[in-house]
Scaffold this active site. Structure first.
Site, PDB file in Angstrom:
ATOM      1  N   GLN A 168     -34.031  20.991  -9.501  1.00 14.27           N
ATOM      2  CA  GLN A 168     -33.765  20.398 -10.896  1.00 14.27           C
ATOM      3  C   GLN A 168     -32.396  21.152 -10.325  1.00 14.27           C
ATOM      4  O   GLN A 168     -31.451  20.064 -11.559  1.00 14.27           O
ATOM      5  CB  GLN A 168     -34.583  21.539 -11.405  1.00 14.27           C
ATOM      6  N   CYS A 188     -36.063  23.963 -15.286  1.00 10.86           N
ATOM      7  CA  CYS A 188     -37.920  24.273 -14.474  1.00 10.86           C
ATOM      8  C   CYS A 188     -38.453  24.316 -15.079  1.00 10.86           C
ATOM      9  O   CYS A 188     -40.237  23.839 -14.946  1.00 10.86           O
ATOM     10  CB  CYS A 188     -37.252  25.491 -14.530  1.00 10.86           C
ATOM     11  N   HIS A 224     -38.100  31.426 -15.423  1.00  4.83           N
ATOM     12  CA  HIS A 224     -38.090  30.704 -14.351  1.00  4.83           C
ATOM     13  C   HIS A 224     -39.645  30.152 -14.798  1.00  4.83           C
ATOM     14  O   HIS A 224     -40.323  31.260 -14.752  1.00  4.83           O
ATOM     15  CB  HIS A 224     -37.774  30.960 -12.980  1.00  4.83           C
ATOM     16  N   ASN A 249     -41.961  25.708  -5.577  1.00  8.77           N
ATOM     17  CA  ASN A 249     -40.255  25.521  -6.497  1.00  8.77           C
ATOM     18  C   ASN A 249     -39.710  24.397  -6.836  1.00  8.77           C
ATOM     19  O   ASN A 249     -40.498  23.012  -6.400  1.00  8.77           O
ATOM     20  CB  ASN A 249     -39.190  26.748  -5.924  1.00  8.77           C
TER      21      ASN A 249
END
Length: 501
Positions: free
Chosen positions: A301, A307, A448, A468
């Protein structure tokens, strides 16, 4: 006589070399277009840049004006950073908004710092041929803020106007080592074209027409600075940058904004507590959707609070794979460009400024699915224009489910419905995670979004596997093992998955 002649010739050559090696400085006002490619991410930034020393201002129009930054440095009443960007709310598409961050972003900043790099301190290292023209190559090596850099600039001196013209540049920033793990290097290539060495018109500094600017929240100010340094700051040679600009390369961006209405819109979890217990007892001791082909490559990102889009798209890609057997990249950028929302408290969410995956799932449901990346275009790390015309979405959904917050329910949902969108609390220790099972006992706000792809055990230490959106250089090639004990990082508190039509 011969000695005198030799001395004269040698002196003349020395003087000519000194003249030829004089640093190149650019005029106080000019415009230039450039395209910069970050080799580490593949991100290409295209901009037209205007600079005026007299006005004390610099302007960048990114991607044909989709985003505009104007930095004013001269008048205390107006000095600051102006950021113009589009927002799309339903049928109200691509309406321009403006955020204004007052004051100077850095101490002792000047317009030249954000312009073409002059060659002060560079060494002229030779001549090369570019597009049939002989150009000078200038190089610089620096060690600043504990980081090493190398910069090169190629300049065409033999021009009809008699003045130098920038041709291209290259910079490498070595990020060094941390805890014996090599972080890597940022490499950036820049091509310059349409250089006009004259003062821009004064109207340039007014920005897009009929757009009022307002001061954003402190969190959104941080995002604006992140986008600015991502798009612009990396093009500033390290020799002319500051520790603040360098530090942004190591910051981990998030982008979760919890919506009070998103949980109310979720479909009910389809299993009773008794059914969950029975189904959980039949599950394998370890499970990983990566091994079954339901997870795309790790993404990045970068300097954008997106996110929420990556967490949402990951579960959409998995659900589509479970239904069709096809794994394909879906577009985070489409969600960011087109999926802006007004929350009940009148705040705005979307793009790089953060959103709630629940809002994203509702947008996908209302728009018949999500575009593929190959159709919509690559991720660009900006708040871009919504471009859905003539693009057919895939993977329509009926809605999304909010999973009960206990370990068995989450394992059952993961095994039977594919990778899950999860919201977590991500403390600073999580940002520096490198290996092993991550344990953390403190609690904080959910901030997140990541993708849950599996579970397992390491020497009796049970863990979740999360994907992630901070690139493969983070964690275990972009993944992390999170302890299942004590609801670490509050991972069980907000777990979602889409229901395909």
């Amino acid at each position: 006589m011969d000695k005198l002649l030799c001395l004269f010739i040698c002196t003349l050559i020395s003087l000519l070399l000194k003249i030829n090696a004089t640093a190149v400085h650019w005029p106080s006002g000019y415009s230039v277009e450039w395209e910069a490619v970050d080799e580490s991410t593949g991100l290409s930034v295209v901009a037209k840049q205007y600079l005026s020393g007299g006005e004390g201002a610099v302007r960048w129009d990114l991607y044909g004006g989709e985003n505009t930054f104007i930095l004013k440095l001269k008048d205390p009443k107006t000095e600051g950073l102006y950021y113009y960007f589009p927002e799309t709310f339903g049928a109200d598409a691509n309406k321009m908004n403006c955020y204004f961050i007052p004051g100077l972003p850095l101490e002792n900043v000047t317009t030249s710092q954000y312009g073409l790099p002059n060659t002060e301190g560079y060494s002229k290292s030779g001549m090369i041929t570019v597009n049939g023209a002989q150009v000078q190559e200038w190089t610089l090596k620096r060690d600043k803020f504990g980081m090493k850099s190398e910069e090169s600039l190629w300049i065409n001196m033999a021009t009809k106007t008699g003045g130098p013209i920038p041709v291209m540049g290259h910079s490498t920033l070595y990020l060094g080592k941390s805890d014996a793990f090599f972080i890597g290097a940022l490499r950036r290539n820049v091509l310059y074209y349409n250089y006009i060495p004259q003062e821009p018109e004064k109207s340039i500094w007014d920005g897009p027409n009929n757009v009022d600017c307002h001061i954003p929240s402190p969190d959104d100010q941080g995002i604006v600075n992140g986008i600015f340094y991502a798009m612009i700051g990396r093009d500033i040679p390290l020799a002319e940058s500051t520790s603040e600009q360098v530090s942004v390369t190591g910051k981990k961006y998030k982008g979760l904004k919890i919506s009070s209405s998103s949980q109310d819109s979720a479909l009910p979890f389809p299993y009773t507590e008794e059914e969950v217990r029975e189904m959980a007892a039949a599950l394998p001791k370890s499970f990983d959707w990566r091994l079954r082909g339901a997870v795309t490559e790790v993404k990045n990102q970068m300097h954008c609070g997106s996110c929420w889009a990556f967490g949402t798209v990951g579960s959409m890609e998995g659900a589509y794979f479970l239904k069709t057997g096809i794994l394909t990249d879906m577009s985070e950028q489409a969600l960011m460009d087109c999926g802006w929302t007004h929350d009940p408290d009148n705040s705005t969410s979307g793009g790089c400024f953060g959103n709630d995956p629940g809002n994203a799932f509702k947008w996908i449901e209302n728009h018949g699915g999500l575009p593929l990346t190959v159709d919509y275009g690559n991720y660009r790390e900006i708040n871009g224009r919504c471009k859905l015309n003539n693009i057919k979405p895939v993977a329509p959904i009926k809605g999304y489910v909010h999973v009960h917050n206990n370990t068995d329910a989450v394992k059952v949902a993961l095994y039977h419905h594919g990778p899950l969108t999860v919201l977590i609390y991500s403390p600073p220790e999580f940002a520096t995670y490198t290996h092993g099972v991550f344990h953390y006992s403190k609690r904080g706000d959910l901030d997140h979004s990541v993708l849950l792809v599996g579970y397992g055990s390491l020497d009796g230490d049970d863990y979740w596997i999360i994907k992630n959106s901070w690139a493969r250089s983070w964690g275990l090639l972009g993944y992390a093992l999170i302890s299942t004990a004590n609801n670490t990082l509050r991972l069980l508190d907000a777990v979602l998955y889409p229901i395909m039509k």
